[in-house]
Design an enzyme around this catalytic site. Structure first.
Site, mmCIF file in Angstrom:
data_model
loop_
_atom_site.group_PDB
_atom_site.id
_atom_site.type_symbol
_atom_site.label_atom_id
_atom_site.label_comp_id
_atom_site.label_asym_id
_atom_site.label_seq_id
_atom_site.Cartn_x
_atom_site.Cartn_y
_atom_site.Cartn_z
ATOM 1 N N GLY A 87 -5.306 4.054 -13.136
ATOM 2 C CA GLY A 87 -3.995 4.384 -12.587
ATOM 3 C C GLY A 87 -3.035 3.230 -12.571
ATOM 4 N N HIS A 134 -12.566 -6.294 -10.588
ATOM 5 C CA HIS A 134 -12.528 -7.153 -9.414
ATOM 6 C C HIS A 134 -12.840 -8.606 -9.755
ATOM 7 C CE1 HIS A 134 -13.209 -3.076 -7.817
ATOM 8 N NE2 HIS A 134 -12.336 -3.476 -6.930
ATOM 9 N N ARG A 150 -7.979 -10.111 -1.055
ATOM 10 C CA ARG A 150 -7.395 -8.779 -1.114
ATOM 11 C C ARG A 150 -7.132 -8.262 0.295
ATOM 12 N NH1 ARG A 150 -4.174 -4.945 -2.893
ATOM 13 N NH2 ARG A 150 -5.098 -2.893 -3.125
#
Length: 765
Positions: A444, A705, A527
């Site tokens: 996405g 990641h 994050r």
């Protein structure tokens, strides 16, 4: 045991947000990783953050010795503990900063350790890999340095480690290992004993050992096995000749056989989770604690809920506290879990609606609540008054109730809802999409560039008009579409430059939510997210994604996916209401998103992804509670796609799942294509796929990641591994997750390698 005399403090917390009130840790980490600062500057910045945190907590009232936990970690507390006790890091006496980050993030020479969810939270931990012949090298200097720097600043802090049973229960076998990680318990405990001895020599009087494995039904060990492991480990630890006093904690839920085992061991202090949420699931837990914990053990009641943001009803909770206050062994007050799961302070919020702002309690406010509970109303009248006002105004508010929303949801069918026609017929209808063998796509989001972030900030501050901001976003979408076409991807995405976050974006457009300016919460490493807050009934005033999907589709002849975040994930990554069951909000969000699906179809979008990366995340920790959760979670997802046309291909995406635990529920989502994270686990989870799982599958072959770029050969190997469990006609090729946090250079190279790996495999089919 070494003779120490320090009493346990009357008020404490299990942990505190590490990222910093202004995200100082995030900034230091990313500056170091990008070479903008050196190791010395990084050490200076993080030292200042720690000392500032200790001073803030003391000023808030945690002024007794050992009331402040030193739950310090640059990336993750499991990784930090594993390095301290030698569960990772090899046989080196010290592990460098770069080596620590290589374990967490990987580098050009090797992949990182696996990362997965920490119990039922949105925090991620690094998974240690335990070999049969692994030597556990104790590195106590990592903790001693923290103690010494705090002491130099005038604080006696309490060192924190994840306990040995939890570390091993959450670890995985190293490649080639034949024994389970828990088989190495004796050897790991010996390392803990060494660390504790060094701490005692350094004059430390209390050590916190967290054992949340006691509150969960784990796949690797049942409750009885965990209790046996606790007995084995802590008989040795508590029997050590030289050690600090042990404060053993059991956060995130109610302990069962583990509570009996710990009580029999009689640690100097024991924390239990007595939050409202825990007691709702286990109504008799408070009584069981009262009856089980012996007088020799100081009880620490985790009454203040560390996982939500609602102001505590102090009068109600004080009654719970008073039920323990007369026990012979004494009682202190704490939070139920670490406050790492909530933002720093409500005081940083200047734009919350005036009528709801006093409903909230973040980390600093929860510290105040802990102190108020421990001291009582006579000493803390202002805190009790604030709590009374929050409870009253929230109860009386019209913001929490929407009759139209409640009526619409009440009219839905009860129980199971199901999309028609069945998958086989839909699958046949979707052949008209004309997709190739092993189709490629992404999940996405594409990298959010500095320019896009600056444009968003400028628009928010009035520097860009709406028209100027939209033009900047359109330029980014056009660039993303062109890049994907040049790379040869088959199903495209618009890259989501308009979205600050996959949940917050929707929360800002749905009624029933409020959002924060500075409510940052650490997810892993650097994050951070800003979870929205569900304050009332949820509805959709107008379309949210349609115009962006239409614009992106106008730029290409290839299919462009419509992108929605699913109802369970919106709830999992928000702070939810505590005055209604989660399933109520889930149904409300489900029907709101169903309206969006209808509008996307009318706009000509024929592939729609409904992301549910957090489906596993909300799974209750106890087996008997899971079916009810999965039933309403699956129902909420199905509500979104319930009326979708047969020829509309519905995708979903899941993250960090122990797939075998929820395989029936994932199959029950009845999506047409399911993408899942699989690269770090090297496709191990696909072994859980069987004949009842009918959808097409997209196991990620590129771990987003980590900043490393996987080679064509590496991804080709993963595709071949996937084909051992998933037939070619059902297999999609995609990254593990969205690309928002990555840079464009690494993203482009990785996706190019991914497409080439697919092409090589297809050529041989």
């Amino acid at each position: 045991m070494t003779q120490f005399t320090a009493a346990f403090p009357q008020a404490t917390i299990e942990g505190y947000p590490r990222v910093g009130a202004n995200r100082e840790l995030k900034k230091a980490l990313e500056s170091y990783w990008h070479g903008r600062i050196d190791a010395e500057s990084f050490a200076s910045a993080t030292h200042a953050l720690r000392v500032d945190t200790y001073a803030r907590l003391r000023d808030l009232g945690l002024d007794e010795d050992y009331a402040i936990p030193a739950d310090v970690a640059y990336y993750d507390q499991v990784l930090e503990t594993a390095l301290t006790v030698g569960a990772v890091g090899g046989d080196a006496a010290e592990v460098s900063l770069d080596e620590e980050f290589a374990l967490a993030r990987g580098n050009k020479d090797r992949a990182p350790l696996e990362m997965t969810k920490w119990f039922d939270t949105n925090y991620h931990y690094i998974v240690p890999e335990i070999a049969d012949d692994q030597a556990f090298v104790a590195r106590p200097q990592r903790v001693i340095k923290l103690v010494e720097e705090a002491k130099a600043a005038g604080h006696k802090v309490r060192p924190y480690l994840v306990g040995p049973v939890t570390v091993l229960a959450l670890s995985k076998q190293a490649e080639g290992a034949t024994g389970a990680p828990l088989d190495r318990l004796d050897d790991l405990v010996a390392s803990y004993v060494t660390v504790l001895e060094a701490l005692a020599d350094a004059g430390v009087e209390w050590i916190q050992l967290a054992e949340p494995a006691t509150v969960a039904d784990l796949t690797v060990a049942n409750d009885a096995a965990i209790a046996e492991a606790l007995t084995k480990a802590y008989t040795t630890i508590l029997g050590a000749e030289k050690r600090p006093q042990v404060y053993l904690t059991t956060p995130y839920g109610s302990a069962r056989k583990g509570l009996d085992a710990i009580a029999a061991l009689k640690p100097e202090a024991l924390q239990v989770d007595l939050s409202v949420g825990t007691l709702a699931l286990d109504e008799g837990y408070a009584d069981r604690v009262r009856e089980t914990v012996p007088a020799e053990t100081h009880l620490v009641a985790g009454i203040i809920d560390g996982r939500n943001v609602w102001a505590a009803d102090l009068r109600k909770l004080r009654k719970l506290y008073e039920g323990f206050a007369e026990r012979e062994g004494g009682v202190s007050v704490s939070t139920s879990v670490s406050l790492q799961h909530v933002p720093h302070t409500v005081e940083a919020e200047t734009k919350l609606p005036v009528d709801v702002a006093n409903w909230f309690s973040f980390a600093n406010e929860k510290v105040t609540e802990v102190i108020a509970l421990a001291g009582g109303e006579s000493e803390n009248a202002q805190a009790f008054s604030r709590a009374d006002r929050a409870v009253r105004t929230r109860t009386e508010s019209k913001r929490t109730h929407n009759d139209a929303v409640q009526s619409r949801v009440a009219a839905l069918p009860e129980g199971e809802v199901k999309r028609e026609p069945a998958f086989a017929e839909r699958n046949a209808a979707q052949e008209a999409l004309g997709l190739p063998q092993l189709p490629t796509t992404t999940i996405g989001s594409f990298p959010q560039t500095q320019e896009i972030r600056q444009a968003r900030a400028s628009h928010r501050n009035g520097g860009l008009t709406d028209e100027q901001y939209n033009e900047a976003l359109k330029a980014e979408v056009k660039s993303v579409i062109e890049l994907q076409e040049n790379l040869g991807l088959d199903v495209l995405v618009h890259g989501e430059p308009e979205r600050n976050d996959m949940v917050q974006y929707f929360a800002e457009l749905l009624d029933g939510f409020v959002v924060t300016e500075n409510g940052w919460v650490q997810s892993y490493g650097s994050r951070c997210t800003r979870p929205p807050i569900v304050v009332g009934d949820v509805s959709r005033p107008e379309p949210m994604t349609v115009e962006w999907a239409k614009y992106a589709q106008s730029l290409s002849d290839k299919h462009v996916k419509g992108m929605l975040t699913g109802p369970v994930t919106i709830l999992a990554w928000s702070f939810i209401r505590d005055d209604v069951h989660q399933s109520v909000s889930a149904d409300q969000i489900g029907v709101a998103l169903a309206d969006e699906v209808r509008d996307l179809e009318e706009a000509g979008i024929d592939i729609i992804q409904i992301d549910e990366p957090a489906l596993r995340e909300l799974l209750p920790l106890r087996e008997e509670d899971r079916k009810a959760y999965l039933d309403w979670a699956v129902r909420a997802f199905r509500l979104v796609s319930l009326d979708a046309k047969p020829e509309t291909q519905i995708h979903t995406h899941l993250c960090y799942s122990e797939f075998g635990q929820i395989i029936d529920a994932v199959a029950g989502l009845d999506a047409d294509v399911t993408s899942i994270e699989a690269a770090r686990s090297r496709m191990e989870l696909l072994e859980d796929i069987d004949e009842k799982f009918h959808s097409e599958i997209g196991p990620g072959i590129y771990d987003i990641h980590s900043p490393r770029v996987p080679s064509v050969e590496e991804m080709e190997e993963l595709i071949r591994a996937a084909l051992k469990n998933v037939p070619a006609e059902r297999l999609w090729i995609n990254p593990d997750c969205g690309l928002k946090t990555r840079g464009y250079a690494e993203t482009e190279e990785s996706l190019r390698n991914m497409v080439e790996a697919r092409n090589r495999v297809v050529a041989e089919l």
